[in-house]
Scaffold this motif. Structure first.
Motif, short mmCIF file in Angstrom:
data_model
loop_
_atom_site.label_atom_id
_atom_site.label_comp_id
_atom_site.label_asym_id
_atom_site.label_seq_id
_atom_site.Cartn_x
_atom_site.Cartn_y
_atom_site.Cartn_z
N ILE A 220 -3.50 -8.51 -0.55
CA ILE A 220 -4.44 -8.00 0.46
C ILE A 220 -3.69 -7.30 1.59
CG2 ILE A 220 -6.10 -8.70 2.24
CD1 ILE A 220 -7.02 -10.91 0.27
N ARG A 221 -2.58 -7.94 2.04
CA ARG A 221 -1.80 -7.33 3.13
C ARG A 221 -1.16 -6.01 2.69
NH1 ARG A 221 -1.73 -6.24 6.58
NH2 ARG A 221 0.20 -6.60 7.74
N LEU B 107 -2.44 -3.96 0.55
CA LEU B 107 -3.54 -2.98 0.52
C LEU B 107 -4.02 -2.61 1.91
CD1 LEU B 107 -5.66 -4.35 -2.48
CD2 LEU B 107 -3.95 -2.54 -2.48
N GLU B 108 -3.61 -3.39 2.92
CA GLU B 108 -3.95 -3.09 4.31
C GLU B 108 -2.85 -2.27 5.00
OE1 GLU B 108 -6.69 -7.07 5.29
OE2 GLU B 108 -4.58 -7.00 5.87
N GLY B 109 -1.83 -1.90 4.24
CA GLY B 109 -0.77 -1.08 4.81
C GLY B 109 0.45 -1.85 5.26
N ILE C 213 -1.65 2.85 2.08
CA ILE C 213 -2.91 2.18 1.75
C ILE C 213 -3.62 2.90 0.61
CG2 ILE C 213 -5.24 1.66 2.63
CD1 ILE C 213 -3.93 1.21 5.39
N GLN D 279 -3.12 -13.33 -1.01
CA GLN D 279 -3.12 -12.87 0.38
C GLN D 279 -2.10 -11.75 0.59
OE1 GLN D 279 -4.74 -13.77 3.21
NE2 GLN D 279 -5.87 -15.60 2.66
N LYS E 62 -4.04 1.13 -3.10
CA LYS E 62 -5.42 0.86 -3.51
C LYS E 62 -5.74 1.55 -4.83
CE LYS E 62 -7.81 -0.32 0.79
NZ LYS E 62 -8.86 0.05 1.76
N SER F 293 1.27 4.66 7.36
CA SER F 293 0.77 3.55 6.55
C SER F 293 -0.54 3.89 5.86
CB SER F 293 0.59 2.29 7.41
OG SER F 293 -0.38 2.51 8.42
N SER F 294 -1.28 4.88 6.38
CA SER F 294 -2.54 5.27 5.74
C SER F 294 -2.27 5.82 4.34
CB SER F 294 -3.29 6.30 6.58
OG SER F 294 -2.57 7.52 6.66
#
Length: 609
Positions: free
Chosen positions: A286-287, A289-291, A316, A283, A320, A312-313
């Motif tokens: 995942i966070r 990779l979500e920024g 990401i 998890q 990724k 944050s983009s």
């Protein structure tokens, strides 16, 4: 013989793509210099084009100097492998070597290329004037294929880059043998002199306690700022965190703890904490990779001026890309970082986390080297010279250390020389040499679908009393678990905590925080507590806000000596309808009645502002 037909559908499509790339990538004057090489080759090898179409031969005979016409002729030499190889043999050896090198490396500075290929490029630079830092580069004509378009550098020590347009480089890769490190090459033996960090799944028994610790309001950190040494030291001690470095150099002491504190704080945004710790690690990935994790604030530990890098983009995109390529590495096989770097470079994926212009505020505080200056020059700014170290090497290597902190990777490295900070050393990760994906990492990166930890899941170190609100410690209790219990109860003996409304709600200043505390208990203490505990929580919930606050009331206090006013308020029927009389000469008036009350007072000679 060259058999070229640029009207054949497949060839036509690629040919037109190459023409467009050339037009968009090269300056017209550069192309005019390049065409001299094409013309000389064609004059010498005209007979070899007999099998090509009339259109191709006509194009090669053209004397047009337009950008379109020259681009069309350049593209001919790229579209046919045999022609391209012969053209490479015709060019000076330096240019031919450059085509092969840049086909896979795309771009590099001239000094690095000379060192790598053991050649001399004979590029010279001249200042435009004695007062200017702007330089003009004089480049040999055979290198015009690689001259960076519109490149400028305002610097006392400028760096000149050479490159091939990406589309051209990718196209001609097929004409050369792949470099030995084009793919991942497993390494059998790691040099013994290196530090080897293997977590061996110990993180499994630490992570959920870390989550709990940072769920406590007073322990939360501001992830936009650097973590203080004393904070990291405290957490490292409580959770017995195995650090990357065992050294007296304070800047290296808590690198892993720093990561884990930020990641545990990030866990607050995970909607559902999982029972299995490995799923919580997944998890967290995942966070990230979500920024949820900032490269600038989380990885660039020794740099200053990173606070403005808050996009944050960009984080990401970077994370990724890294995790996507990490997932291609054979699990449990050591590879060198150098191999990983080459793998990304050959695919044009070894890119900076942020652009040079976004990062122009970054600097390092350093020990002055030039003692002859009349001021202390203890600042080393980001520059073209150190840009790659700071914004390419550091984020890539830092990400590998970050994942190692979670047990996803094993790593091998040396201790960086902190005395060289800002000169040749820029991060705690600079001396990373090798890494490999662990079985836990293979699961968290999506390479495998299931995972069984190597270690036994730690047993809970306490039990809930079924008849009283006592928490009883057992032999499995750890200091980190006790830290969690202190948040809900009061220690009354060496192995016992008592929970009361006061101890449970001591840090709560809102209903939301009471609800959060109950959720905290259910998540980290006991999901299904005995009935006495459920009843306790139900009572706390029922007793929240037992009194209703009335916001539209104005309160006045009357002087005890004002007997006439006190008598008026007590006896006048119209006034009594508007007010409520409280203790200690106080009266309460609804704000909607205030204007009418003031008007009545005026009739009796009293004025209220």
């Amino acid at each position: 013989m060259y058999s070229i037909d640029i009207k054949e559908p497949t060839t036509k499509k690629k040919y037109e793509e190459l023409v467009t790339i050339i037009i968009n990538s090269y300056d017209a004057n550069v192309l005019k210099t390049m065409i001299l090489h094409f013309n000389k080759f064609f004059e010498k090898n005209y007979a070899k084009f007999e099998n090509s179409t009339a259109e191709v031969r006509k194009l090669l005979k053209s004397t047009s100097q337009t950008k379109q016409s020259i681009a069309e002729r350049y593209a001919l030499f790229l579209i046919n492998e045999e022609l391209f190889r012969d053209f490479m043999s015709f060019l000076p050896d330096t240019a031919a070597k450059m085509f092969e090198y840049l086909a896979f490396n795309f771009k590099n500075d001239s000094e690095s290329i000379e060192k790598k290929l053991k050649i001399k490029l004979n590029i010279t630079k001249e200042k435009n004037s004695n007062w200017s830092t702007f330089h003009t580069y004089i480049v040999p004509k055979e290198l015009f294929f690689f001259k960076d378009m519109a490149y400028t550098n305002f610097s006392s020590n400028p760096i000149f880059y050479l490159s091939l347009p990406l589309g051209i480089a990718v196209h001609i890769q097929a004409y050369f043998p792949k470099p030995d490190d084009y793919d991942f090459v497993p390494v059998k033996n790691i040099p013994q002199a290196l530090i080897l960090f293997e977590d061996n799944d110990r993180i499994i028994n630490v992570l959920n306690d870390l989550f709990a610790y940072f769920s406590i309001e007073s322990n939360k950190i501001d992830t936009t700022k650097k973590i203080k040494q004393r904070q990291a030291s405290k957490v490292c001690k409580i959770f017995s965190i195995n650090e990357f470095y065992q050294t007296d150099e304070k800047e290296l002491n808590f690198v892993r703890t720093n990561f884990l504190m930020r990641l545990a704080n990030l866990s607050l945004s995970i909607r559902n904490i999982q029972t299995l710790p490995q799923d919580n690690i997944k998890q967290l990935i995942i966070r990230i990779l979500e920024g949820g994790f900032s490269i600038a604030n989380g990885l660039m530990l020794w740099a200053n001026g990173t606070s403005k890098l808050t996009d944050s983009s960009k984080d990401i995109i970077f994370f990724k890309r890294i995790t996507e390529y990490l997932a291609k590495i054979p699990a449990q096989e050591w590879i060198s970082y150098e191999n990983f770097e080459s793998y990304l470079t050959y695919r044009n994926e070894y890119k900076p986390a942020y652009s040079y212009y976004e990062s122009d505020k970054i600097y390092y505080t350093v020990e002055p080297r030039d003692t002859t200056k009349f001021y202390n020059d203890n600042r080393q700014d980001i520059s073209q010279k150190n840009f790659q170290d700071i914004l390419i090497y550091q984020p890539h290597k830092g990400t590998i250390f970050l994942l190692a902190s979670l047990g996803i990777l094993d790593i091998a490295y040396k201790i960086p020389d902190y005395s060289e900070l800002g000169y040749s050393v820029f991060s705690p990760y600079d001396e990373l040499k090798y890494f490999r994906i662990t079985p836990l990492g293979a699961y968290c990166l999506g390479i495998t679908q299931s995972y069984t930890p190597k270690v036994e899941i730690a047993k809970k170190g306490f039990d809930l009393d079924t008849e009283n609100l006592f928490i009883v410690l057992n032999e499995n209790c750890t200091p980190s678990q006790e830290t969690i219990l202190k948040e809900v109860g009061e220690k009354i003996s060496y192995n016992r905590y008592k929970v009361s409304p006061a101890s449970f709600m001591h840090s709560c200043d809102s209903v939301r925080k009471i609800d959060d505390k109950i959720q905290f208990f259910n998540t980290f203490v006991d999901e299904n507590p005995p009935k006495i505990w459920s009843d306790f929580f139900n009572i706390i919930k029922a007793n929240t806000n037992p009194m209703k606050r009335i916001d539209n009331i104005t309160i006045y206090k009357i002087s005890a000596e004002n007997k006439n006013l006190i008598s008026l308020l007590a006896s006048n029927a119209d006034i009594r309808k508007l007010i409520s009389i409280g203790d200690n000469y106080r009266i309460l008036i609804e704000k909607t009645n205030l204007t009418k009350f003031k008007t009545l007072l005026k009739e009796f000679g009293y004025f209220l502002e």
